[in-house]
Every structure is written in structure tokens, then in C-alpha cells.
Scaffold this motif. Structure first.
Motif, short mmCIF file in Angstrom:
data_model
loop_
_atom_site.label_atom_id
_atom_site.label_comp_id
_atom_site.label_asym_id
_atom_site.label_seq_id
_atom_site.Cartn_x
_atom_site.Cartn_y
_atom_site.Cartn_z
N VAL A 96 -72.28 -33.34 -59.89
CA VAL A 96 -71.65 -34.65 -60.07
C VAL A 96 -70.14 -34.49 -60.07
O VAL A 96 -69.60 -33.50 -60.59
N VAL A 97 -69.46 -35.45 -59.45
CA VAL A 97 -68.00 -35.48 -59.41
C VAL A 97 -67.54 -36.57 -60.36
O VAL A 97 -67.87 -37.75 -60.20
N PHE A 98 -66.75 -36.19 -61.36
CA PHE A 98 -66.11 -37.14 -62.26
C PHE A 98 -64.65 -37.33 -61.84
O PHE A 98 -64.02 -36.39 -61.37
N THR A 99 -64.13 -38.54 -62.02
CA THR A 99 -62.72 -38.79 -61.69
C THR A 99 -61.92 -39.03 -62.97
O THR A 99 -62.43 -39.56 -63.95
N ASP A 100 -60.65 -38.63 -62.91
CA ASP A 100 -59.72 -38.84 -64.01
C ASP A 100 -58.65 -39.83 -63.56
O ASP A 100 -57.89 -39.56 -62.63
N GLU A 101 -58.60 -41.00 -64.23
CA GLU A 101 -57.61 -42.00 -63.86
C GLU A 101 -56.39 -41.92 -64.80
O GLU A 101 -56.08 -42.85 -65.55
N LEU A 102 -55.70 -40.80 -64.72
CA LEU A 102 -54.46 -40.62 -65.47
C LEU A 102 -53.47 -41.72 -65.08
O LEU A 102 -53.24 -41.97 -63.92
N GLY A 103 -52.90 -42.38 -66.08
CA GLY A 103 -51.90 -43.42 -65.79
C GLY A 103 -52.49 -44.79 -65.51
O GLY A 103 -51.75 -45.74 -65.26
N GLY A 104 -53.82 -44.90 -65.53
CA GLY A 104 -54.45 -46.21 -65.42
C GLY A 104 -54.40 -46.86 -64.06
O GLY A 104 -54.68 -48.04 -63.91
N GLY A 105 -54.02 -46.13 -63.01
CA GLY A 105 -53.98 -46.70 -61.68
C GLY A 105 -52.66 -47.34 -61.32
O GLY A 105 -52.44 -47.72 -60.18
N THR A 106 -51.76 -47.47 -62.27
CA THR A 106 -50.47 -48.10 -62.02
C THR A 106 -49.33 -47.09 -61.91
O THR A 106 -48.20 -47.47 -61.62
N SER A 107 -49.63 -45.81 -62.14
CA SER A 107 -48.58 -44.79 -62.18
C SER A 107 -48.65 -43.88 -60.95
O SER A 107 -49.69 -43.76 -60.29
N ALA A 108 -47.56 -43.22 -60.70
CA ALA A 108 -47.46 -42.27 -59.59
C ALA A 108 -47.76 -40.88 -60.11
O ALA A 108 -46.87 -40.20 -60.64
N VAL A 109 -48.99 -40.43 -59.99
CA VAL A 109 -49.34 -39.11 -60.52
C VAL A 109 -49.74 -38.12 -59.43
O VAL A 109 -50.14 -37.00 -59.74
N CYS A 110 -49.61 -38.51 -58.15
CA CYS A 110 -49.88 -37.58 -57.04
C CYS A 110 -48.56 -36.95 -56.62
O CYS A 110 -48.12 -37.06 -55.47
N THR A 111 -47.95 -36.28 -57.57
CA THR A 111 -46.64 -35.67 -57.34
C THR A 111 -46.69 -34.19 -57.68
O THR A 111 -47.59 -33.72 -58.39
N GLN A 112 -45.69 -33.46 -57.20
CA GLN A 112 -45.64 -32.04 -57.48
C GLN A 112 -45.50 -31.77 -58.98
O GLN A 112 -46.07 -30.83 -59.52
N ALA A 113 -44.75 -32.64 -59.66
CA ALA A 113 -44.52 -32.45 -61.09
C ALA A 113 -45.81 -32.57 -61.90
O ALA A 113 -46.00 -31.85 -62.89
N ILE A 114 -46.70 -33.49 -61.53
CA ILE A 114 -47.95 -33.68 -62.26
C ILE A 114 -48.91 -32.52 -61.99
O ILE A 114 -49.66 -32.10 -62.87
N GLY A 115 -48.90 -32.01 -60.77
CA GLY A 115 -49.73 -30.86 -60.44
C GLY A 115 -51.10 -31.21 -59.91
O GLY A 115 -51.49 -32.39 -59.84
N PRO A 116 -51.91 -30.20 -59.56
CA PRO A 116 -53.18 -30.40 -58.85
C PRO A 116 -54.40 -30.62 -59.72
O PRO A 116 -55.50 -30.82 -59.18
#
Length: 480
Positions: A318-338
Motif C-alpha cells: 500500500v502507498v500512503f501519501t503525506d500532505e505536508l502543508g495541507g496542499g497550499t504550501s510549496a514543499v516540492c523544493t530542495q530545502a524540504i527534501g525527498p
């Protein structure tokens, strides 16, 4: 999308958001006074509404853009966000904070609006089963009808829960029933059972003093809907899934468990996976009205908000997803990490009541987005490819990603579609992306219904798989 940020601000935040989103919608269309319970569909349209946004340039790999069914008035405003998707036959049903739209997709290259129903609410999470359509209402309103207004936390409480429509004629959907549930319905999941449909209602974020949504809220609501008499639908159980309260708060960005965000059922396997804020759970659903927790996992290092779940075809992963930031934030960045705002892949090991979840690896899109682009793991489903575990998934402004998780410790992206940054002051990007009968359909929050084609050879075998109905949270098996 989370929508309800933290418990102490739940009601004020939602009320303010919905007031903003629907202020223009309710002025655009009206419901006939003679039929207050039946919202009037808008007429079919074949051209974009005046002033509709032009999609910006895009980039893609192993995915071809086939068509865009642009949003139509009155849902063509920036604040009228598209949400989830469901499918039946040659039709796609697209939820929107203002109501829902029915598209004819008999020709995927030319999606055509059949009808639109104005029925404002957050988030209008949508699903279909037979002649019935279901909408989630996750905000307090003055009543159950589509003509109700924002309710607010009055002493007598307000209405929120599930609305039910008859879609025997998709050109004229008809409101037929509603069921109130504690803390409303952020999302819901259908579990068909012969002549009945069970609806698992996920909600969270209770608040002291709010009638119908006070803590503790460690449960889900289960509604039984007789197919031949939907007006008799009612809550038949409210099982507590977290007898110890689940994950506690005070963990920075990590959410305290106070309900579930989403549940995916696999009826043939009698299993369900729940994404419940601070916890991921595995459920036995042999008895639809009495699900049992088999195992529970937490990831206090990387997972901030357990959002949704998808099984592979064998239901041993099963694949679970993590919605860090609630969908309104920019978290696909180098600073946030993989590893944050990503997917977590878990194997299901053991048998019977001894089945357990075992972590195997993370996946996150490898393309860094701009600081202003809201981006995080969101809704997707399994691509029915033979001999492979492949999933398509929405990442808001990170676009649509296709990845192979056959090797869970080395998950690889095999295709993507990613528009340039949306230049505006509103949420944007792909809310949900689902594979259905040969194509991927993406509910783009601002632009409409995107139709995509996967061209990677690993997914080619999925072309021959056909189904007559798809609700991503109700998985069915396919023959390999």
C-alpha cells in the motif's frame, strides 16, 4: 486537500474560506423556487466561458496531453476550485467547491459538458454507484439543501455531512437525500454490499463547544444507503478506531490524530487502509458496519499528515501519501527534501488478524518546483499494468506523475505532465489524477478536466483493461 488546518481554528478557517469561494457562485445561478430540493443543472456548453484562463506551457515525459475540458461558468472563477473525480460508463464526474460537473468522455479527445449542478460546499468530494452520486460537505451550513448558507457554530449546531443525488439522467441530476455526520464529511468511501451501499465518512478537527463536533473524535461515521430507497439512508455505526487517541500533538508540523482524512477499501480482499492525520492503519472490513483495526503505523520523522492510501493489485502493498502543508504550501523544493510531503510505501505481511504494515521506502517527484507553487503528494490510483505496480498521482502544481513501485525500495518515476506555475493568488494544479479505461484524467483546480495518455511501455498492458465504474477509494482487482 486538508482544508481543516488545526482543531482550534477549524471552524473559523473553513467558514472564511467557503465564504470567499462561494460569494460569486450563489449569485450566478438560481434554483427554481418551486423545487428547492432539486438544484438546476446548467445547459451543455462546448466552448470556454468568456475570460477563462488559458493554460500555460507545459513539460512532459512519457505522457501526452490529449485534451482539456475547460471549466465553464459559473465554475470558471479562480475561487471555484475543482476537487475530486469519479467515473461511470462514458462519464466523468468532477467535484467543485461550487457543486459538480458531468462530462461526456465517450471521445476522450473531446470531453463535453453534459450538466452542472450548483451546490456550494467544501470540498464536494465526489463518488458514484449505480444511479446514486454522493457529495461530502465539510463545513457547517444552515441546512442540507443546495440552497443553504454558511451556518457557523451556533448553539444548536449546523448541518454538514453527505448529500445524495439521483443520476439516472445525467443531464438532470436530482437531489434526493442527505445525512448529517459528526464533524461533517471531509472525504467519503463507498463500500457496495448487494442492495446497499455503505459510506465510510472521514472527518477530523473537533472543537470544544461546537455541537456535533466536539473532542474526542477518534472515529468514523458509517452510513447505510438502500439503493432502492436512498431517502432512508442513515448512520448505522460510529466505530472508534483510536481507543488510545492516536498520535498526540506537540510535534511541530506533525498533526495530532483526531479522526481520519481518507480511507481506501478493497472489498474483494476485505481490507481497507486508513490515512488518519498522525496515523496510518490497516483494517479488516469483513463486516462492513464493524471494521477492525489490524495494524497501525506512525512516521514521526517525515510524515506530517497521513492523507490517502492506494493498494497494489494483490493487496500485499500500500502507498500512503503525506500532505505536508495541507496542499497550499510549496514543499516540492530542495530545502524540504525527498522524504517529506512524499509517498511512503508499505508491504502488508502476515495473514489473517496477524497482518502488519512494514515500511519499505519513500517516493517524491524529482523535479523541484518554484517557491510559489503549491505542491505535495495528493490523490492518485493504480494503473492496471500487468506484472508491475504502477501508480498515477496528482501533485497540485507539481503536475501529474506516473511511478513504478514494483521495487518499493527503489521507486522510479516513469512519466509526468507539469504545467508552468499558475500566476495568480489562488490554489492551482492537479487535485486528482486517475487512470480510467486507457487514459489519465486530471482534475485541474483552475483549468478543468485534463485528458492525458501514458506512453511509457511499462504501462502499455493497461490499455486492455476496462471497467464500468471507478471511485479511486473503492479498489477492484484486475486480471493480469
Amino acid at each position: 486537500m486538508r482544508g481543516r488546518v488545526v482543531a482550534k481554528t477549524r471552524r473559523s478557517a473553513v467558514l472564511g474560506l467557503i465564504a470567499l469561494l462561494t460569494a460569486g457562485l450563489t449569485a450566478c445561478t438560481s434554483v427554481p423556487a418551486a423545487a428547492p430540493e432539486s438544484p438546476s443543472p446548467s445547459p451543455p456548453a462546448s466552448a470556454p466561458a468568456a475570460g477563462a484562463a488559458t493554460p500555460p506551457p507545459q513539460q512532459a515525459s512519457n505522457i501526452r496531453h490529449v485534451a482539456l475540458g475547460a471549466k465553464r461558468a459559473p465554475f470558471d472563477q479562480r475561487g471555484a476550485w475543482n476537487s475530486d473525480l469519479a467515473f461511470q460508463g462514458n462519464h466523468a464526474f468532477v467535484g467543485n467547491y461550487g457543486g459538480f460537473t458531468v462530462y461526456d468522455i465517450a471521445d476522450p479527445a473531446r470531453p463535453r459538458v453534459v450538466s452542472q449542478v450548483v451546490c456550494p460546499a467544501s470540498q464536494n468530494d465526489i463518488s458514484v454507484s449505480g444511479k446514486l452520486l454522493f457529495l461530502s460537505v465539510d463545513e457547517p451550513r444552515t441546512g442540507e439543501s443546495c440552497e443553504s448558507a454558511d451556518g457557523g457554530p451556533g448553539p444548536g449546531g449546523a448541518w454538514e455531512g453527505i448529500r445524495i443525488f439521483d443520476i439516472s439522467d445525467v443531464r438532470q441530476p436530482r437531489f434526493v437525500a442527505a445525512v448529517r455526520t459528526d464533524c461533517g464529511s471531509h472525504t467519503h468511501t463507498l463500500l457496495p454490499d448487494g442492495d446497499d451501499v455503505y459510506v465510510y465518512v472521514s472527518s477530523y478537527g473537533p472543537q470544544e463547544g461546537f455541537t456535533g463536533c466536539e473532542p474526542p473524535h477518534d472515529k468514523i461515521s458509517i452510513i447505510r444507503v438502500p439503493r432502492d430507497d436512498p431517502a432512508a439512508a442513515k448512520v448505522v455505526a460510529t466505530p472508534v478506531l483510536f481507543k488510545d487517541g492516536g498520535q498526540k500533538g506537540n510535534l511541530g508540523p506533525f498533526d495530532e490524530t483526531s479522526g481520519c482524512h481518507d480511507i481506501t477499501v478493497y472489498p474483494e480482499k476485505r481490507l481497507a487502509a486508513g490515512a488518519c492525520m498522525g496515523d496510518g492503519i490497516l483494517l479488516d472490513i469483513s463486516k462492513p458496519a464493524a471494521p477492525r483495526v489490524l495494524d497501525r503505523v506512525q512516521d514521526t520523522e517525515n510524515f506530517a499528515f497521513w492523507h490517502s492510501a492506494t493498494f497494489n493489485n494483490e493487496a500485499d502493498r500500500v502507498v500512503f501519501t503525506d500532505e505536508l502543508g495541507g496542499g497550499t504550501s510549496a514543499v516540492c523544493t530542495q530545502a524540504i527534501g525527498p522524504k517529506r510531503g512524499a509517498d511512503g510505501v508499505y508491504d502488508i505481511v502476515g495473514e489473517g488478524d496477524g497482518r502488519r504494515l512494514r515500511f519499505r521506502g519513500y517516493f517524491k517527484i524529482p523535479r523541484h518546483q518554484e517557491p510559489g507553487e503549491n505542491c505535495v503528494a495528493h490523490n492518485g490510483n493504480l494503473v492496471p499494468a500487468k506484472g508491475r505496480d504502477i501508480m498515477v498521482q496528482a501533485w497540485y502544481q507539481g503536475g501529474v506523475s506516473v511511478f513504478d513501485f514494483t521495487d518499493p525500495e527503489n521507486v522510479q518515476e516513469i512519466g509526468y505532465f507539469d504545467r508552468a506555475a499558475f500566476r495568480g493568488d489562488s490554489l492551482a494544479g492537479s487535485w486528482s489524477a486517475y487512470y480510467y479505461n486507457g487514459h489519465v484524467y486530471s482534475s485541474d483546480i483552475q483549468h478543468g478536466l485534463d485528458v492525458l495518455k501514458i506512453t511509457h511501455p511499462s504501462a502499455a498492458s493497461a490499455e486492455s483493461v476496462r471497467t464500468t465504474e471507478l471511485n479511486a477509494q473503492t479498489q477492484t482487482s484486475y486480471k493480469e
